[in-house]
Each structure stands twice: as C-alpha cells, then as structure tokens.
Write an enzyme that holds these catalytic residues in place. Structure first.
Site, PDB file in Angstrom:
ATOM      1  N   GLY A  71      11.560-120.356 -94.071  1.00 51.75           N
ATOM      2  CA  GLY A  71      12.654-119.864 -94.894  1.00 51.75           C
ATOM      3  C   GLY A  71      13.888-120.752 -94.819  1.00 51.75           C
ATOM      4  CG  ASN A 151      18.983-111.096 -92.055  1.00 53.03           C
ATOM      5  OD1 ASN A 151      19.585-111.314 -93.115  1.00 53.03           O
ATOM      6  ND2 ASN A 151      19.423-111.506 -90.891  1.00 53.03           N
ATOM      7  CD  GLN A 179      14.046-109.858 -93.050  1.00 53.74           C
ATOM      8  OE1 GLN A 179      13.236-108.918 -93.068  1.00 53.74           O
ATOM      9  NE2 GLN A 179      14.213-110.631 -91.995  1.00 53.74           N
ATOM     10  CB  SER A 199       9.825-117.172 -93.961  1.00 50.78           C
ATOM     11  OG  SER A 199       9.395-117.587 -92.688  1.00 50.78           O
ATOM     12  CG  HIS A 201       8.131-116.154 -88.995  1.00 52.51           C
ATOM     13  ND1 HIS A 201       8.934-115.398 -88.172  1.00 52.51           N
ATOM     14  CD2 HIS A 201       8.956-117.025 -89.617  1.00 52.51           C
ATOM     15  CE1 HIS A 201      10.190-115.814 -88.278  1.00 52.51           C
ATOM     16  NE2 HIS A 201      10.229-116.798 -89.163  1.00 52.51           N
ATOM     17  CB  THR A 237       0.618-134.808 -92.915  1.00 51.63           C
ATOM     18  OG1 THR A 237       0.598-136.226 -92.989  1.00 51.63           O
ATOM     19  CG2 THR A 237      -0.800-134.277 -92.930  1.00 51.63           C
ATOM     20  CB  CYS A 325      20.877-116.529 -85.199  1.00 55.82           C
ATOM     21  SG  CYS A 325      19.449-116.556 -86.256  1.00 55.82           S
TER      22      CYS A 325
HETATM   23  C1  PLP Z   1      14.128-115.103 -90.980  1.00 56.61           C
HETATM   24  C2  PLP Z   1      14.999-115.351 -92.124  1.00 56.61           C
HETATM   25  C3  PLP Z   1      15.256-116.657 -92.579  1.00 56.61           C
HETATM   26  C4  PLP Z   1      14.734-117.862 -91.846  1.00 56.61           C
HETATM   27  O1  PLP Z   1      13.344-118.054 -92.026  1.00 56.61           O
HETATM   28  P1  PLP Z   1      12.563-119.019 -91.013  1.00 56.61           P
HETATM   29  O2  PLP Z   1      11.198-119.117 -91.593  1.00 56.61           O
HETATM   30  O3  PLP Z   1      12.585-118.342 -89.684  1.00 56.61           O
HETATM   31  O4  PLP Z   1      13.277-120.319 -91.012  1.00 56.61           O
HETATM   32  C5  PLP Z   1      16.030-116.815 -93.692  1.00 56.61           C
HETATM   33  N1  PLP Z   1      16.551-115.758 -94.349  1.00 56.61           N
HETATM   34  C6  PLP Z   1      16.326-114.497 -93.948  1.00 56.61           C
HETATM   35  C7  PLP Z   1      16.915-113.374 -94.740  1.00 56.61           C
HETATM   36  C8  PLP Z   1      15.557-114.249 -92.824  1.00 56.61           C
HETATM   37  O5  PLP Z   1      15.359-112.991 -92.434  1.00 56.61           O
END
Ligand code: PLP
Length: 389
Positions: A71, A151, A179, A199, A201, A237, A325
């Site tokens: 993300g 988030n 999110q 993203s 994960h 890559t 964070c």
């Molecule tokens: C987690 C998150 C990101 C960052 O994504 P990553 O894949 O961890 O770099 C960006 N924006 C929001 C709203 C998020 O919750």
C-alpha cells in the site's frame, strides 16, 4: 494463556488457501517470469492469471493493474507519479486530514518540490464533505487523494461523489483503499476513480505485495528506473509468490466477503454493546453507520491507551491505540484530533479490529478482561474520581 488477536487493521494472517497457492513459486516454480524457457513462461501465465483475479475483484481491466510492494508504494507511486506527470496542468494537490502517513507525508514531500497542498478537514465522524472539496478545488488542482476507509476509526467516505467533483474539474482522483478492499464492495468503474491502492496483507494475503489500479489512459510517471516490468510502470523482478498470493486472496475475497462481513458485523455489535453495558465514560469514535465491518474504535476517559495496551497484552489480548505507526510515539492520533476530539480524550483511545477468524469466545473474553483493565488504570489516574461524570 488464551491469545486473542484484535488488530486486523494492522495486518491479517495469510489464509491457508493463499499460502498453499504461493508455495510452489518459492522452489519448484521459482523462475523469473521474464525468462524465455517454457517453465518460466508458465510462471508468467500464473502472474497474468493473478492480475486477472485482482482486476475482477475491483471490476477493472487486467492491464490497469500494476503490482507494487504494498500500500505504501502504491500511494507514493500514485501521488508522486500522478503529480509529476501532470505538472504542466498545475501544481495543486488536495488530500484530507485523516489519511495514512503514506499519503500525508508523500503530499508534504511534494510540497517541498514546489507543489501546493490543501488538507481538507473532516467532521466529528471523520467524514470529508463534498462541499469542502468543491470549495478547495481550482484549475491548478492536478490530483485529489482521499482514502476510502480510515484505518483507525473505520469511517467510509463517499468516494463516488468526491471523485465526480475531481473529474468535473479535470483533476486526477486517487483513493487509498487499503482498508476498504476485502471489507466492503469496491468497484472502480462505479466509483469513477483514476487510481486506487490496495495491500494484500490487509485481506489475508502476504505482506510486501499490493497494487495500484491506474485507469486506462491516465498519465503517471514511474518512480523506479530499471527493467521494463509491469508495462514499464514498476521496474524490478516480480515478487511472483507474493503476486500469486495476492491473486488468490482477491479470489478468496470475491467468494467469501459477503458472508464474512455479516459475521464480523454481528461480532462487532456484540463487542460495542458489551463495552457500553460494562464500562462508563466511553466515547465511540468513527461514523455511526458509514464504516467498514470489524473496526471498534473507542476512547476511555481519564486513561492512557498505551497503558491499556500493556495490561491487555498481559492477558493475551492484542490490540492497538491509534495506528500501529503512531503508537510508537506518544503523540495523540492525528485522525482523532482532526475529528475534534481533545488530546486528553484521544490519548485514551483503543482500536479493536476483528477478522474472519474472530470467534464469539474471543469477544466474550475481551468483555471479561477489559472492564477490569479500565478500572485499574482509572483507579491510578489523578484525573479520575469514582462517581464523577
Ligand atoms: C496498512 C495501510 C497502508 C500501508 O500498506 P502497506 O502494504 O503496509 O505498505 C496504507 N494505507 C492504509 C489505510 C493502511 O491501513
């Protein structure tokens, strides 16, 4: 000890289906998809199949999907790349006060490069009003970036209306949907947006992979230089196991999201009601209706969120206070402050975010533990006197 994970907005465990799909691409099928021999070309086909699955989830075309490292990179690519490619048109960018730092700090970086940045305010629920965008937008506005779902508090924005205002003005519209994807239906065509970040994960895929949707015809300058991968938009890559994992996670969401949403919303309601019934002086933050499933954001008056997290951790409960964070620093969340919550109250914030494997017993356990934790901390707090307020 019982362990209860309620921090799904920080990251989610990889679904077994996803892990299984990724497995061959580390060893048996480790080939570089750009190589000529047929085993490598089979990997290329799998990468393209994953792109199709992600496109399907968003109602996009496969050629509109650029895989990134997640993300953060997608947001950087959209904002820096979108602003630079359209610099001739103007130097004004609009974002909102409750964005993730991957958006806010990227916009501030562009400010140092000579762009002017307008940060839109939000109301008490964390909503950006279309009127405020309408007022701030001008002929020089090249890009508007407003997140889909927050988030920390889960508030969902009216992206369709906001994007419409940007389009009418000839400005690019980007949304950080990290999110939102996996939690609510996301359809790029219906929303009428130019760019979207996601993203893996955050929806049961692996870490370190995500993508940027870029609508056909939208000009964006690529950040990296090197190979011509991803249609020259992302040199390097390909992360083949990650991409295949993201594709499988997208498919998993298409198949299971509605059922998951229903179950998670029920558990969320149980948790909210339980907190309300058991603990006095609480303030729920976020929009009362327009929010993603599974995000319970609450402030407990008279205490520190950080201390709460430590006591909860001692009882096996994993949660967060503000964003992952910002919880390292003792600053109150910029999101809660932007919503008009006082720093004192914002310091007592707790975010419990549910996921597909959250059980009723997990919620019941939290409801058993949390009142004691809050009471213990309040008893030690000079701000709190029993019987007050
Ligand atoms: C987690 C998150 C990101 C960052 O994504 P990553 O894949 O961890 O770099 C960006 N924006 C929001 C709203 C998020 O919750």
């Amino acid at each position: 000890m019982k362990l209860v994970y309620l921090d799904h907005n920080a990251t989610t465990p990889v679904a077994s289906e996803v892990l299984e799909a990724m497995h061959p691409y580390f060893r048996e099928d480790f080939y570089n998809p750009s190589s000529i021999y047929s085993p490598a070309q089979k990997v290329r086909e799998k990468v393209e199949e994953a792109r199709l699955k992600v496109a399907r989830l968003l109602n996009a075309e496969p050629s509109e999907i650029v895989f990134t490292s997640g993300g953060t990179e997608a947001n950087n690519q959209a904002i820096i790349g979108g602003a630079r490619a359209n610099r001739k048109k103007g130097n004004h960018i609009i974002t909102s006060a409750i964005e993730h730092h991957a958006v806010l700090d990227t916009c501030l970086r562009l400010e140092k490069e000579g762009f002017e940045v307008t940060v839109l305010p939000v109301d008490q629920y964390g909503t950006v009003s279309p009127e405020s965008l309408q007022k701030a937008i001008k002929p020089e506005t090249v890009l508007v970036s407003i997140m889909y779902a927050n988030n920390e508090v889960g508030t969902v924005q009216d992206i369709k209306t906001l994007a419409h205002i940007a389009r009418q003005n000839g400005s690019l519209f980007h949304t950080d949907a990290v999110q939102a994807v996996g939690k609510i239906k996301v359809d790029v065509k219906e929303l009428g947006i130019d760019m979207l970040s996601l993203s893996a994960h955050k929806f049961y895929g692996p870490k370190g992979i995500g993508c940027l949707y870029i609508k056909k015809g939208v000009k964006v300058e690529s950040l990296l230089t090197g190979g011509g991968q991803e249609n020259k938009m992302r040199a390097g890559t390909e992360n083949t196991p990650g991409i295949i994992g993201l594709g499988r996670a997208a498919e998993f969401i298409l198949e299971n999201r509605e059922e998951m949403e229903k179950r998670i919303r029920e558990l969320e309601e149980l948790l909210r009601q339980g907190i309300k019934d058991r603990i006095p002086d609480v303030i729920f933050t976020g929009h009362p209706e327009n929010r993603v499933p599974g995000c319970v954001s609450v402030c407990f008056k008279y205490i520190e969120g950080e201390s709460m997290l430590l006591l909860l951790d001692q009882q096996g409960i994993m949660a967060s206070s503000g964003s992952a964070c910002s919880s390292k620093s003792l600053k109150a969340s910029h999101v809660l402050l932007a919503m008009g919550i006082t720093p004192e109250i914002a310091h007592g914030s707790l975010r419990l975010s549910l996921g597909k494997d959250t059980k009723r017993e997990d919620i019941e356990y939290v409801l058993e533990v949390l009142p004691g934790v809050v009471e213990k901390l309040r008893a030690m707090s000079p701000l709190y006197r029993r019987g007050d307020g």
